[in-house]
Design a protein around this motif. Structure first.
Motif, PDB file in Angstrom:
ATOM      1  N   LEU A  59       5.373  -0.864  -8.902  1.00 38.31           N
ATOM      2  CA  LEU A  59       5.616   0.727  -8.927  1.00 38.31           C
ATOM      3  C   LEU A  59       6.358   0.904 -10.067  1.00 38.31           C
ATOM      4  N   PRO A  60       6.234   2.069 -10.741  1.00 42.00           N
ATOM      5  CA  PRO A  60       7.147   2.273 -11.940  1.00 42.00           C
ATOM      6  C   PRO A  60       8.547   3.140 -11.532  1.00 42.00           C
ATOM      7  N   ASN A  61       8.015   4.260 -10.443  1.00 46.16           N
ATOM      8  CA  ASN A  61       8.879   5.104 -10.298  1.00 46.16           C
ATOM      9  C   ASN A  61       9.809   4.989  -9.145  1.00 46.16           C
ATOM     10  N   LYS A  62      11.064   5.248  -9.000  1.00 49.28           N
ATOM     11  CA  LYS A  62      12.035   4.750  -7.746  1.00 49.28           C
ATOM     12  C   LYS A  62      11.501   5.602  -6.432  1.00 49.28           C
ATOM     13  N   SER A  63      11.132   6.649  -6.686  1.00 50.53           N
ATOM     14  CA  SER A  63      10.747   7.374  -5.379  1.00 50.53           C
ATOM     15  C   SER A  63       9.566   6.801  -4.560  1.00 50.53           C
ATOM     16  N   MET A  64       8.787   6.168  -5.182  1.00 52.53           N
ATOM     17  CA  MET A  64       7.605   5.369  -4.570  1.00 52.53           C
ATOM     18  C   MET A  64       8.164   4.081  -4.197  1.00 52.53           C
ATOM     19  N   ARG A  65       9.374   3.393  -4.857  1.00 49.11           N
ATOM     20  CA  ARG A  65       9.857   2.210  -4.229  1.00 49.11           C
ATOM     21  C   ARG A  65      10.555   2.482  -2.484  1.00 49.11           C
ATOM     22  N   SER A  66      11.322   3.490  -2.940  1.00 54.39           N
ATOM     23  CA  SER A  66      12.036   3.574  -1.448  1.00 54.39           C
ATOM     24  C   SER A  66      10.887   3.824  -0.318  1.00 54.39           C
ATOM     25  N   PHE A  67       9.774   4.588  -0.634  1.00 56.34           N
ATOM     26  CA  PHE A  67       8.605   4.704   0.332  1.00 56.34           C
ATOM     27  C   PHE A  67       8.116   3.150   0.645  1.00 56.34           C
ATOM     28  N   VAL A  68       7.958   2.435  -0.131  1.00 57.54           N
ATOM     29  CA  VAL A  68       7.591   0.898   0.104  1.00 57.54           C
ATOM     30  C   VAL A  68       8.470   0.204   0.765  1.00 57.54           C
ATOM     31  N   GLN A  69       9.866   0.396   0.638  1.00 59.39           N
ATOM     32  CA  GLN A  69      10.787  -0.328   1.269  1.00 59.39           C
ATOM     33  C   GLN A  69      11.019   0.081   2.822  1.00 59.39           C
ATOM     34  N   MET A  70      10.526   1.388   3.055  1.00 60.47           N
ATOM     35  CA  MET A  70      10.557   1.922   4.186  1.00 60.47           C
ATOM     36  C   MET A  70       9.218   1.379   5.058  1.00 60.47           C
ATOM     37  N   VAL A  71       8.514   1.349   4.573  1.00 60.93           N
ATOM     38  CA  VAL A  71       7.132   0.672   5.222  1.00 60.93           C
ATOM     39  C   VAL A  71       7.050  -0.581   5.538  1.00 60.93           C
ATOM     40  N   MET A  72       7.617  -1.436   4.484  1.00 58.60           N
ATOM     41  CA  MET A  72       7.941  -2.902   4.462  1.00 58.60           C
ATOM     42  C   MET A  72       8.946  -3.109   5.660  1.00 58.60           C
ATOM     43  N   GLY A  73      10.013  -2.244   5.808  1.00 57.04           N
ATOM     44  CA  GLY A  73      10.897  -2.326   6.697  1.00 57.04           C
ATOM     45  C   GLY A  73      10.443  -2.336   8.247  1.00 57.04           C
ATOM     46  N   LEU A  74       9.277  -1.495   8.356  1.00 53.62           N
ATOM     47  CA  LEU A  74       8.642  -1.156   9.505  1.00 53.62           C
ATOM     48  C   LEU A  74       7.946  -2.350   9.999  1.00 53.62           C
ATOM     49  N   PHE A  75       7.431  -3.140   8.857  1.00 58.11           N
ATOM     50  CA  PHE A  75       6.477  -4.538   9.058  1.00 58.11           C
ATOM     51  C   PHE A  75       7.555  -5.482   9.832  1.00 58.11           C
ATOM     52  N   VAL A  76       8.885  -5.450   8.875  1.00 62.40           N
ATOM     53  CA  VAL A  76       9.589  -6.439   9.462  1.00 62.40           C
ATOM     54  C   VAL A  76      10.286  -6.352  10.616  1.00 62.40           C
ATOM     55  N   ILE A  77      10.411  -4.862  11.267  1.00 62.59           N
ATOM     56  CA  ILE A  77      10.862  -4.657  12.639  1.00 62.59           C
ATOM     57  C   ILE A  77       9.674  -5.139  13.588  1.00 62.59           C
ATOM     58  N   SER A  78       8.536  -4.892  13.372  1.00 59.49           N
ATOM     59  CA  SER A  78       7.235  -5.252  13.964  1.00 59.49           C
ATOM     60  C   SER A  78       7.342  -6.789  14.233  1.00 59.49           C
ATOM     61  N   ALA A  79       7.374  -7.502  13.048  1.00 56.96           N
ATOM     62  CA  ALA A  79       7.351  -8.851  13.022  1.00 56.96           C
ATOM     63  C   ALA A  79       8.438  -9.537  13.993  1.00 56.96           C
ATOM     64  N   VAL A  80       9.600  -8.901  14.040  1.00 56.79           N
ATOM     65  CA  VAL A  80      10.702  -9.463  14.649  1.00 56.79           C
ATOM     66  C   VAL A  80      10.499  -9.165  16.316  1.00 56.79           C
ATOM     67  N   LEU A  81      10.041  -7.971  16.612  1.00 61.17           N
ATOM     68  CA  LEU A  81      10.042  -7.486  17.958  1.00 61.17           C
ATOM     69  C   LEU A  81       8.848  -8.148  18.770  1.00 61.17           C
ATOM     70  N   ALA A  82       7.938  -8.546  17.912  1.00 60.90           N
ATOM     71  CA  ALA A  82       6.647  -9.312  18.623  1.00 60.90           C
ATOM     72  C   ALA A  82       7.155 -10.679  19.471  1.00 60.90           C
TER      73      ALA A  82
END
Length: 192
Positions: free
Chosen positions: A26-49
């Motif tokens: 991703l070239p711009n920083k605004s999209m990077r923060s969005f990807v970080q948030m979505v991946m954070g949700l995946f991490v939380i889901s992976a830990v909670l399972a």
């Protein structure tokens, strides 16, 4: 326990690799923060399972959209009645739609003040997705008071009784037959 921990580490490593790869693309920083948030949700889901499976708590946590269990509190339809109830409901709606269409056709005829429509279906015909076949359409017309004509004499033993019924009935019958693609034998129109 060791297998669960091993799966958790493998899942977290995979998620972090995917997140890093996506951030580099991703070239711009605004999209990077969005990807970080979505991946954070995946991490939380992976830990909670694994935690929920260890605590023997179902992951649904009383969210109705996630549960696959049907509540026993709901009333059930006796076996074999489900199809009949559904078919009757669909046929009732279909009958109402047809009656409104036929009534609109009748009211569109000059000199008709009101029309009462009754439609019968062939027994056992149609289902939830199939249209039932029409066995009879009965239309009773009420003529407009302004259009009342003088009473014609009735001759017994001749065709003039049938002729005395207004041409409105025949006009309504022709409209219904033509626009609804039905045989004229199924359509019975009379004046009240």
């Amino acid at each position: 326990m060791m297998q669960t921990l091993q799966n958790l580490v493998r899942n977290l490593a995979f998620i972090l690799l995917v997140a890093t790869f996506l951030e580099m693309l991703l070239p711009n920083k605004s999209m990077r923060s969005f990807v970080q948030m979505v991946m954070g949700l995946f991490v939380i889901s992976a830990v909670l399972a694994p935690i929920t499976s260890f605590l023997h708590v179902p992951l649904t946590m009383e969210v109705p959209a996630w549960s696959t269990v049907v509540p026993q509190d709901l009333p059930t339809i006796a076996e074999g009645q489900g199809i009949n109830v559904g078919r009757d409901a669909v046929q009732g709606q279909y009958r109402q739609i047809l009656e409104n269409q036929v009534q609109a056709l009748a009211l569109g005829t000059k000199g008709v003040k009101s029309a009462v429509v009754d439609i019968d279906f062939v027994d056992g015909g149609g289902g939830i997705t199939d249209q039932p076949k029409i066995s009879n359409i009965k239309v009773t017309l009420t003529p407009d008071n302004a259009e009342i004509q003088s009473v014609q004499p009735i001759k017994i033993g001749s065709e003039s009784v049938a002729e005395s019924q207004s041409t409105r009935c025949e006009e309504v019958r022709d409209k219904i037959s033509t626009l609804m693609s039905l045989s004229k034998e199924l359509i019975h129109v009379q004046e009240h």
